[in-house]
Scaffold this motif. Structure first.
Motif, PDB file in Angstrom:
ATOM      1  N   ALA A  30       0.835  -1.206   0.000  1.00  0.00           N
ATOM      2  CA  ALA A  30       0.000   0.000   0.000  1.00  0.00           C
ATOM      3  C   ALA A  30       0.869   1.256   0.000  1.00  0.00           C
ATOM      4  O   ALA A  30       0.565   2.241  -0.695  1.00  0.00           O
ATOM      5  N   HIS A  31       1.968   1.237   0.763  1.00  0.00           N
ATOM      6  CA  HIS A  31       2.895   2.374   0.750  1.00  0.00           C
ATOM      7  C   HIS A  31       3.486   2.580  -0.640  1.00  0.00           C
ATOM      8  O   HIS A  31       3.632   3.721  -1.105  1.00  0.00           O
ATOM      9  N   LEU A  32       3.846   1.505  -1.298  1.00  0.00           N
ATOM     10  CA  LEU A  32       4.420   1.627  -2.645  1.00  0.00           C
ATOM     11  C   LEU A  32       3.411   2.223  -3.622  1.00  0.00           C
ATOM     12  O   LEU A  32       3.765   3.059  -4.472  1.00  0.00           O
ATOM     13  N   ARG A  33       2.157   1.816  -3.489  1.00  0.00           N
ATOM     14  CA  ARG A  33       1.120   2.398  -4.357  1.00  0.00           C
ATOM     15  C   ARG A  33       0.943   3.881  -4.078  1.00  0.00           C
ATOM     16  O   ARG A  33       0.766   4.688  -5.013  1.00  0.00           O
ATOM     17  N   LEU A  34       0.992   4.272  -2.812  1.00  0.00           N
ATOM     18  CA  LEU A  34       0.868   5.692  -2.472  1.00  0.00           C
ATOM     19  C   LEU A  34       2.055   6.483  -3.029  1.00  0.00           C
ATOM     20  O   LEU A  34       1.891   7.619  -3.492  1.00  0.00           O
ATOM     21  N   ALA A  35       3.245   5.893  -2.964  1.00  0.00           N
ATOM     22  CA  ALA A  35       4.416   6.579  -3.519  1.00  0.00           C
ATOM     23  C   ALA A  35       4.247   6.809  -5.014  1.00  0.00           C
ATOM     24  O   ALA A  35       4.607   7.864  -5.537  1.00  0.00           O
ATOM     25  N   CYS A  36       3.690   5.835  -5.707  1.00  0.00           N
ATOM     26  CA  CYS A  36       3.429   6.003  -7.139  1.00  0.00           C
ATOM     27  C   CYS A  36       2.396   7.097  -7.375  1.00  0.00           C
ATOM     28  O   CYS A  36       2.557   7.953  -8.256  1.00  0.00           O
ATOM     29  N   ALA A  37       1.342   7.080  -6.574  1.00  0.00           N
ATOM     30  CA  ALA A  37       0.260   8.042  -6.757  1.00  0.00           C
ATOM     31  C   ALA A  37       0.716   9.473  -6.496  1.00  0.00           C
ATOM     32  O   ALA A  37       0.251  10.414  -7.148  1.00  0.00           O
ATOM     33  N   HIS A  38       1.635   9.638  -5.532  1.00  0.00           N
ATOM     34  CA  HIS A  38       2.074  10.985  -5.155  1.00  0.00           C
ATOM     35  C   HIS A  38       3.452  11.321  -5.715  1.00  0.00           C
ATOM     36  O   HIS A  38       3.997  12.383  -5.394  1.00  0.00           O
ATOM     37  N   ASP A  39       4.008  10.443  -6.533  1.00  0.00           N
ATOM     38  CA  ASP A  39       5.308  10.648  -7.165  1.00  0.00           C
ATOM     39  C   ASP A  39       6.382  10.979  -6.129  1.00  0.00           C
ATOM     40  O   ASP A  39       7.069  12.008  -6.217  1.00  0.00           O
ATOM     41  N   LEU A  40       6.540  10.080  -5.151  1.00  0.00           N
ATOM     42  CA  LEU A  40       7.509  10.256  -4.084  1.00  0.00           C
ATOM     43  C   LEU A  40       8.394   9.019  -3.974  1.00  0.00           C
ATOM     44  O   LEU A  40       7.973   7.905  -4.321  1.00  0.00           O
ATOM     45  N   PRO A  41       9.612   9.184  -3.477  1.00  0.00           N
ATOM     46  CA  PRO A  41      10.452   8.016  -3.173  1.00  0.00           C
ATOM     47  C   PRO A  41       9.972   7.359  -1.881  1.00  0.00           C
ATOM     48  O   PRO A  41       9.147   7.922  -1.149  1.00  0.00           O
TER      49      PRO A  41
END
Length: 263
Positions: free
Chosen positions: A117-128
């Motif tokens: 879920a964290h990885l998906r959020l990073a993709c959604a918000h364009d963050l490392p």
């Protein structure tokens, strides 16, 4: 220097946090990344960069925090994390990841679901992503190979894997960060891993208040101690400390963006 992982919000800094920062700037630091580890820390962290631009923050749920959080609330916490990341203040997602010793109280299946879920959020918000991985590389590497990395990549914080695993992680585009253990006596494994990291993928950190480097080992670590980590890493790599400081700071800005404004 930029300390890419420092828990400056920890209670062990409550008595002298301002002095700790003063020493950090005097030691030559230009930036510090403070990762959130649990939902109750997020609001206070988000207020920090407005007060001090050299301190940037990340938000996440540490796997060691999961045993103290009801599993039924994971979805709620992750939805709140999504909303807070939408504010555009956090420079990364994390600290999150996998922790083998915590699996008896937070099953690995749950840890994997929360990390994904964290990885998906990073993709959604364009963050490392700032990744914790301890005694779980046999799960982490296949997970990343399967799920893929966010565009901004992931940082294997205080890298604990072996030198033989570096190439597989590097092929995925991971960054590798090293802390105090590279200074410890008989530090064979971290130094072998450090030397195996591609030159363009290296970061440094303190993980303060933990993992204090020599000569501070056994006491509280603080961001000013990054100089000792830098010196030990430079010796191991056969380069000068200023050269490595310049290189790793450039890498940190590539990961987190040019958010650290020197005063």
């Amino acid at each position: 220097m930029i300390d890419t992982h420092c828990h400056l919000d920890a209670e062990r800094f409550d008595a002298d946090r301002d002095d700790v920062l003063t020493r950090a700037w005097a030691a030559g630091l230009e930036g510090i990344v403070v990762p959130g580890v649990a939902p109750e820390t997020w609001d206070a962290l988000l207020a920090w960069p407005a007060r001090e631009a050299r301190v940037q923050v990340a938000l996440g749920i540490h796997p060691q925090a999961l045993p103290d959080l009801p599993p039924g609330q994971d979805t709620t916490h992750l939805a709140r994390l999504d909303a807070l990341l939408s504010r555009g203040v956090a420079c990364a997602v994390g600290e999150c990841g996998l922790d083998g010793p915590s699996a008896d109280r937070a099953p690995m299946e749950r840890q994997v679901a929360v990390l994904e879920a964290h990885l998906r959020l990073a993709c959604a918000h364009d963050l490392p992503v700032l990744l914790h991985c301890y005694k779980a590389h046999d799960v982490m590497l296949p997970l990343l190979q399967r799920a893929g990395l966010p565009r901004r990549g992931v940082v294997l914080h205080s890298y604990s894997g072996g030198a033989g695993q570096v190439a597989a992680y590097a092929r995925l585009g991971c960054w590798f960060s090293f802390a105090g253990p590279v200074t410890w006596e008989k530090a064979r494994k971290p130094l072998e891993a450090l030397r195996a990291v591609p030159p363009g993928r290296l970061l440094l950190e303190t993980d303060a208040p933990d993992q204090a480097p020599v000569p501070h080992r056994g006491g509280r670590c603080e961001p000013a101690h990054l100089a000792a980590v830098l010196d030990a890493a430079a010796r191991a790599l056969g380069v000068t400390a200023p050269e490595l400081a310049s290189r790793t700071s450039a890498h940190a800005r590539a990961v987190f963006g040019d958010r650290f404004r020197v005063r």
